[in-house]
Scaffold this motif. Structure first.
Motif, PDB file in Angstrom:
ATOM      1  N   ALA B 147       0.819  -1.117  -0.044  1.00  0.00           N
ATOM      2  CA  ALA B 147      -0.006   0.015   0.080  1.00  0.00           C
ATOM      3  C   ALA B 147       0.801   1.122  -0.071  1.00  0.00           C
ATOM      4  N   ARG B 148       0.396   2.319  -0.552  1.00  0.00           N
ATOM      5  CA  ARG B 148       0.975   3.594  -0.578  1.00  0.00           C
ATOM      6  C   ARG B 148      -0.125   4.644  -0.164  1.00  0.00           C
ATOM      7  N   LYS B 149       0.193   5.508   0.864  1.00  0.00           N
ATOM      8  CA  LYS B 149      -0.453   6.550   1.192  1.00  0.00           C
ATOM      9  C   LYS B 149      -0.415   7.843   0.117  1.00  0.00           C
ATOM     10  N   PHE B 150      -0.801   8.005  -0.739  1.00  0.00           N
ATOM     11  CA  PHE B 150      -0.365   9.124  -1.534  1.00  0.00           C
ATOM     12  C   PHE B 150      -0.449  10.362  -1.058  1.00  0.00           C
ATOM     13  N   THR B 151      -1.695  10.745  -0.540  1.00  0.00           N
ATOM     14  CA  THR B 151      -1.900  11.872   0.372  1.00  0.00           C
ATOM     15  C   THR B 151      -2.655  11.511   1.635  1.00  0.00           C
ATOM     16  N   SER B 152      -2.501  12.587   2.458  1.00  0.00           N
ATOM     17  CA  SER B 152      -3.175  12.481   3.908  1.00  0.00           C
ATOM     18  C   SER B 152      -4.599  11.820   3.789  1.00  0.00           C
ATOM     19  N   ALA B 153      -5.137  11.820   2.574  1.00  0.00           N
ATOM     20  CA  ALA B 153      -6.598  11.348   2.363  1.00  0.00           C
ATOM     21  C   ALA B 153      -6.746  10.244   1.357  1.00  0.00           C
ATOM     22  N   LEU B 154      -5.677   9.959   0.710  1.00  0.00           N
ATOM     23  CA  LEU B 154      -5.813   9.003  -0.564  1.00  0.00           C
ATOM     24  C   LEU B 154      -4.749   7.956  -0.274  1.00  0.00           C
ATOM     25  N   SER B 155      -5.224   6.781   0.054  1.00  0.00           N
ATOM     26  CA  SER B 155      -4.252   5.507   0.065  1.00  0.00           C
ATOM     27  C   SER B 155      -4.801   4.159  -0.781  1.00  0.00           C
ATOM     28  N   LEU B 156      -4.087   3.572  -1.471  1.00  0.00           N
ATOM     29  CA  LEU B 156      -4.147   2.525  -2.272  1.00  0.00           C
ATOM     30  C   LEU B 156      -3.532   1.444  -2.003  1.00  0.00           C
TER      31      LEU B 156
END
Lengths: 187, 271
Positions: B147-156
């Protein structure tokens, strides 16, 4: 003739200024915090919450009184790790505002006196991206080559735009007490 | 101040990539920190297209009760019981890599999971067939959660998965099944996030009666609780059940409401 006088006067002034700056340079005593702890305590209705950060960096210059510290928000250690996550994620938003700092001047400290002295620090504190002018009372003490600085002050969450959701309102006090404890050694 | 900035060079590890240890049905890269015990109550109703007679699914209920415990900040263990097939399950989860920035920077987090599940139903081995043995009730799951937390709102998150079942009807199912899970979460407010998850089973045979698992959820976090409201096309809550044995089609309206509720207790007080 008058030209020579002017030239030597200029030289003299230059020498005085240079020597003065040199002496000031020597007497300037800068200290670096070798041990530090910043703790905050929240007196909640249901439970008391506290966390300590022992990784604070600070510099204190006892001649000019200038003092500064820098805190990494993520380094606050909670007993309850879930609270630590919420503290970072929801309240302090440490990804957006990773650091908190204080920069100011300590007045009332006499390095020639022994024992603990009451001092006052005035300057700018930055928490959660909000900078405010503050006046913090504390104590300072020179013991051997070490300087001990301690202070305790309240921080009102709303002043720094820290919003606590209503559902945990009762659990987190609106004003938290911050305790600062630094031990400095000469740089 | 500049001097102090230089002084504090360090590695920042990304935290709270997801709110919970479960995304919808499956796992996230998150594990419980050392000394934390999480009680997890997962619940799925029947399908909403059962109509009024089934009270839109509310008459039926499937439950998994579980306990997750963090042995260290990286290693977690869990046990659970799912009413679907009366399954007992357990697994170990280990955080291999953590996303970080700063001095040591790394682009994603990776957690490895190994689990097993034991079906207690049917009660007697002889109820299935004379040759059926207890060991045939077992299934194993191996997952790599990335997983990667792209921004503080979006994780994939991507989840390559293998499920091995000791006994299957080979006319429509394989013993070893490979699947890839894809999921993510989008934070709407500080305490609410939308989640989605899809597992694609690559080993599904053409005559398979099963469907791929798909789910959507809303995470609501309040203090020590995480509430996850869920819509999905299955009711199984172990990897064997939802990745390889989902019997319903989400787009035919076989949608199950459900929720995951967790409560975390800090057992060990570390210094």
């Amino acid at each position: 003739m008058s030209k020579t006088i002017r030239a030597s006067t200029t030289l003299f002034i230059f020498l005085v200024v240079w020597l003065t700056s040199l002496t000031v340079g020597i007497s300037q005593q800068r200290y670096f915090a070798e041990k530090s702890s910043v703790t905050f305590f929240s007196d909640g209705v249901i439970e008391d919450i506290s966390a300590t950060n022992a990784k604070v960096t600070s510099i204190y210059d006892i001649t000019t009184g200038e003092i500064a510290y820098l805190i990494s928000i993520k380094d606050f250690q909670f007993v309850n790790k879930l609270m630590q996550v919420h503290f970072n994620e929801k309240y302090m938003e440490s990804e957006k505002y990773p650091k908190s700092s204080f920069q100011g001047k300590v007045s009332g400290f006499d390095a020639t006196k022994a024992g603990s002295q009451s001092v006052k620090a005035t300057g700018k504190i930055t928490i959660h991206g909000v900078t405010k002018d503050v006046e913090i009372p504390g104590t300072a003490e020179l013991k051997g080559s070490l300087v001990f600085v301690k202070a305790k002050f309240p921080v009102k969450l709303l002043d720094y735009n820290i919003k606590v959701p209503q559902i945990v309102w009762q659990n987190i006090a609106q004003t938290v007490e911050v305790t600062v404890d630094f031990t400095y050694r000469p740089l | 101040m500049n001097e102090l900035e230089k002084e504090t060079k360090s590695t920042d590890y990304t935290f709270a990539t997801f709110k919970g240890t479960r995304l919808v049905n499956g796992h996230t890269i998150e594990t419980k920190p050392a000394g934390s015990l999480e009680f997890i109550f997962q619940h799925r109703f029947g399908a909403v297209n059962g109509g009024l007679y089934e009270m839109f699914g509310l008459d039926e209920a499937y439950v998994r009760l579980g306990l997750d415990y963090g042995i260290t900040d990286k290693l977690a263990v869990s046990i659970g019981r799912n009413s679907v097939d009366k399954t007992m399950d357990g697994f170990l989860k280990y955080r291999l890599l953590r996303q970080s920035t700063g001095e040591k920077s790394f682009p994603f987090s990776m957690t490895v999971l190994g689990g097993m599940a034991y079906k207690l139903s049917p009660k007697e081995n002889s109820d299935v067939s004379p040759e059926f043995e207890s060991v045939d009730r077992l299934a194993f799951t191996g997952q790599l959660l990335i997983a990667r937390k792209f921004t503080s709102a979006l994780s994939l998150q991507l989840v390559p998965t293998i499920v091995h079942k000791n006994a299957v009807d080979q006319s429509f199912e394989k013993n070893d099944q490979f699947a890839l899970g894809v999921g993510g979460r989008l934070k709407v407010t500080k305490s609410i996030a939308l989640t989605t998850e899809y597992y694609h089973n690559f080993s599904m045979m053409d005559n398979s009666p099963y469907y791929n698992s798909i789910g959507f959820g809303i995470d609501i976090e309040t203090g020590g609780h995480v509430f996850q409201l869920i819509m999905t096309n299955g009711f199984g809550l172990t990897e064997r059940a939802f990745i390889t044995e989902t019997t319903e089609n989400f787009f035919d309206g076989d949608i199950h409401f459900g929720f995951n509720v967790t409560r975390t207790f800090q057992l060990k007080h570390q210094k």
